[in-house]
Design an enzyme around this catalytic site. Sequence first.
Site, short mmCIF file in Angstrom:
data_model
loop_
_atom_site.label_atom_id
_atom_site.label_comp_id
_atom_site.label_asym_id
_atom_site.label_seq_id
_atom_site.Cartn_x
_atom_site.Cartn_y
_atom_site.Cartn_z
N GLY A 111 0.85 -1.32 -0.05
CA GLY A 111 0.22 -0.05 -0.03
C GLY A 111 0.99 1.11 0.05
O GLY A 111 0.73 2.31 -0.99
N ASP A 148 5.19 -9.60 7.31
CA ASP A 148 4.52 -10.81 6.59
C ASP A 148 5.26 -11.50 5.56
O ASP A 148 4.87 -12.46 5.08
CB ASP A 148 3.02 -10.13 6.14
CG ASP A 148 2.56 -9.48 7.20
OD1 ASP A 148 2.24 -10.14 8.11
OD2 ASP A 148 1.55 -8.55 6.89
N GLY A 168 0.38 -12.82 9.06
CA GLY A 168 1.05 -12.82 7.73
C GLY A 168 0.22 -12.32 6.52
O GLY A 168 0.76 -12.24 5.56
N ILE A 173 2.16 -9.30 19.45
CA ILE A 173 3.35 -9.38 19.89
C ILE A 173 4.41 -10.05 18.91
O ILE A 173 5.76 -9.76 19.02
CB ILE A 173 3.25 -10.63 21.03
CG1 ILE A 173 4.38 -10.73 21.77
CG2 ILE A 173 3.25 -12.08 20.49
CD1 ILE A 173 4.11 -11.31 23.25
P1 ADP Z 1 1.12 -1.49 3.88
O1 ADP Z 1 1.94 -0.47 3.38
O2 ADP Z 1 1.64 -1.97 5.07
O3 ADP Z 1 0.84 -2.31 2.75
P2 ADP Z 1 -1.45 -0.04 3.67
O4 ADP Z 1 -1.97 -0.95 2.48
O5 ADP Z 1 -2.32 0.28 5.02
O6 ADP Z 1 -0.20 -0.68 4.35
O7 ADP Z 1 -0.90 1.36 3.18
C1 ADP Z 1 -0.40 2.28 3.89
C2 ADP Z 1 -0.66 3.68 3.45
O8 ADP Z 1 -0.15 3.66 2.15
C3 ADP Z 1 -2.26 3.86 3.21
O9 ADP Z 1 -2.76 4.33 4.54
C4 ADP Z 1 -2.32 5.00 2.52
O10 ADP Z 1 -1.85 6.37 2.92
C5 ADP Z 1 -1.17 4.63 1.37
N1 ADP Z 1 -1.71 4.06 0.05
C6 ADP Z 1 -2.23 2.82 0.25
N2 ADP Z 1 -2.79 2.60 -1.03
C7 ADP Z 1 -2.78 3.57 -1.77
C8 ADP Z 1 -3.04 3.85 -3.05
N3 ADP Z 1 -3.79 2.89 -3.75
N4 ADP Z 1 -2.80 5.13 -3.51
C9 ADP Z 1 -2.19 5.95 -2.51
N5 ADP Z 1 -1.81 5.69 -1.46
C10 ADP Z 1 -2.08 4.57 -0.75
#
Ligand code: ADP
Length: 322
Positions: free
Chosen positions: A105, A128, A171, A253
């Site tokens: 994300g 994960d 995970g 944890i």
């Molecule tokens: P991770 O990075 O661990 O996969 P998340 O999926 O929650 O965690 O994404 C973290 C942050 O990245 C989100 O809260 C958002 O701010 C940003 N993000 C996620 N997806 C998008 C997207 N499609 N476009 C722009 N920013 C995004």
Amino acid sequence: MIKKIGILTSGGDAPGMNSAIRGVAKTAINSGIEVFGIYDGYRGLVEDRMVQLHKEDVVGIQSRGGTILGTARLPEFKQPEVREKAVQILKARGIEALVVIGGDGSYTGALRLTELGINCIGIPGTIDNDIASTDYTLGFDTAMNTIAYCLDHLRDTSSSHHRCTVVEIMGNKCGDLTLFSGVGQGADILVTPDHFMTVDQIVDKLNSYRGQGRKQTTVLVAEKMKELNVVDLAEAISQRTKYEAKWEILGRIQRGGAPSAFDRLLGATLGCYACKLLMEGKGGICVGLHNNKLCYNDIPEALQMQRDPHPTIGGMIELLNN
Ligand code: ADP
């Protein structure tokens, strides 16, 4: 040559993130570049919360769990106007490029910012191990060590009571933590999306173990599998086998604790590598470790890549865990 960069940690925290922050900061400062630590991921970025990092700010942080910058989720970052605001803030401060430590994300957010003219490089930070462009993500090794510690403790009490312990492992739909922990720790049964077993199959196997005289058993179950949860599974085992079953959800944890030596090294080297690539003018990429070499991929390519289901290790379950 860039003069000012930012760094943020985003999404789920992971041990080793601090080592990566240190790796980026030291490399930047030693190269004559100012580095700004942005608090709480993209949230702190759009709220203009950041501080210049000096060498003394990162001394010793590699041994600390979590992230000194804090992390957050900001779903609104998917909206173009929110990202525009982030770009305006960065430009007003003269910050030309960013290192983003997080999961897929966070990588997508980094890609969107790169498209708006701010070069971003992603570092894989999640326990994960669910990012296909790297063999190991930051925090995975530490989490495996934490799981080993927990399983040792659970086995002590489980063997004293001749029980079956059913343990849910994190995970996020990736079975690596469960598979690697189960094979390494010699769990009697392990269940992941790639190595799935039904309740009936698990019960049959446990009955056969009992028939062989195995008094205590451990079953590892990867989280977020719709078809199987540890509470119902433990209940079924208690009712349909001679084992009294107890369930445990290890939960967060697994995310905490001092980073392992491997995660410290991975964080330091990926941080240094990401900073060097930013200095070369690269952006829209993510770094990782592949076949023991540091590597990078375009973020869109990395997000498309299929995770390796580890067929070799998976093929050993029958020989090692029976
Ligand atoms: P991770 O990075 O661990 O996969 P998340 O999926 O929650 O965690 O994404 C973290 C942050 O990245 C989100 O809260 C958002 O701010 C940003 N993000 C996620 N997806 C998008 C997207 N499609 N476009 C722009 N920013 C995004």
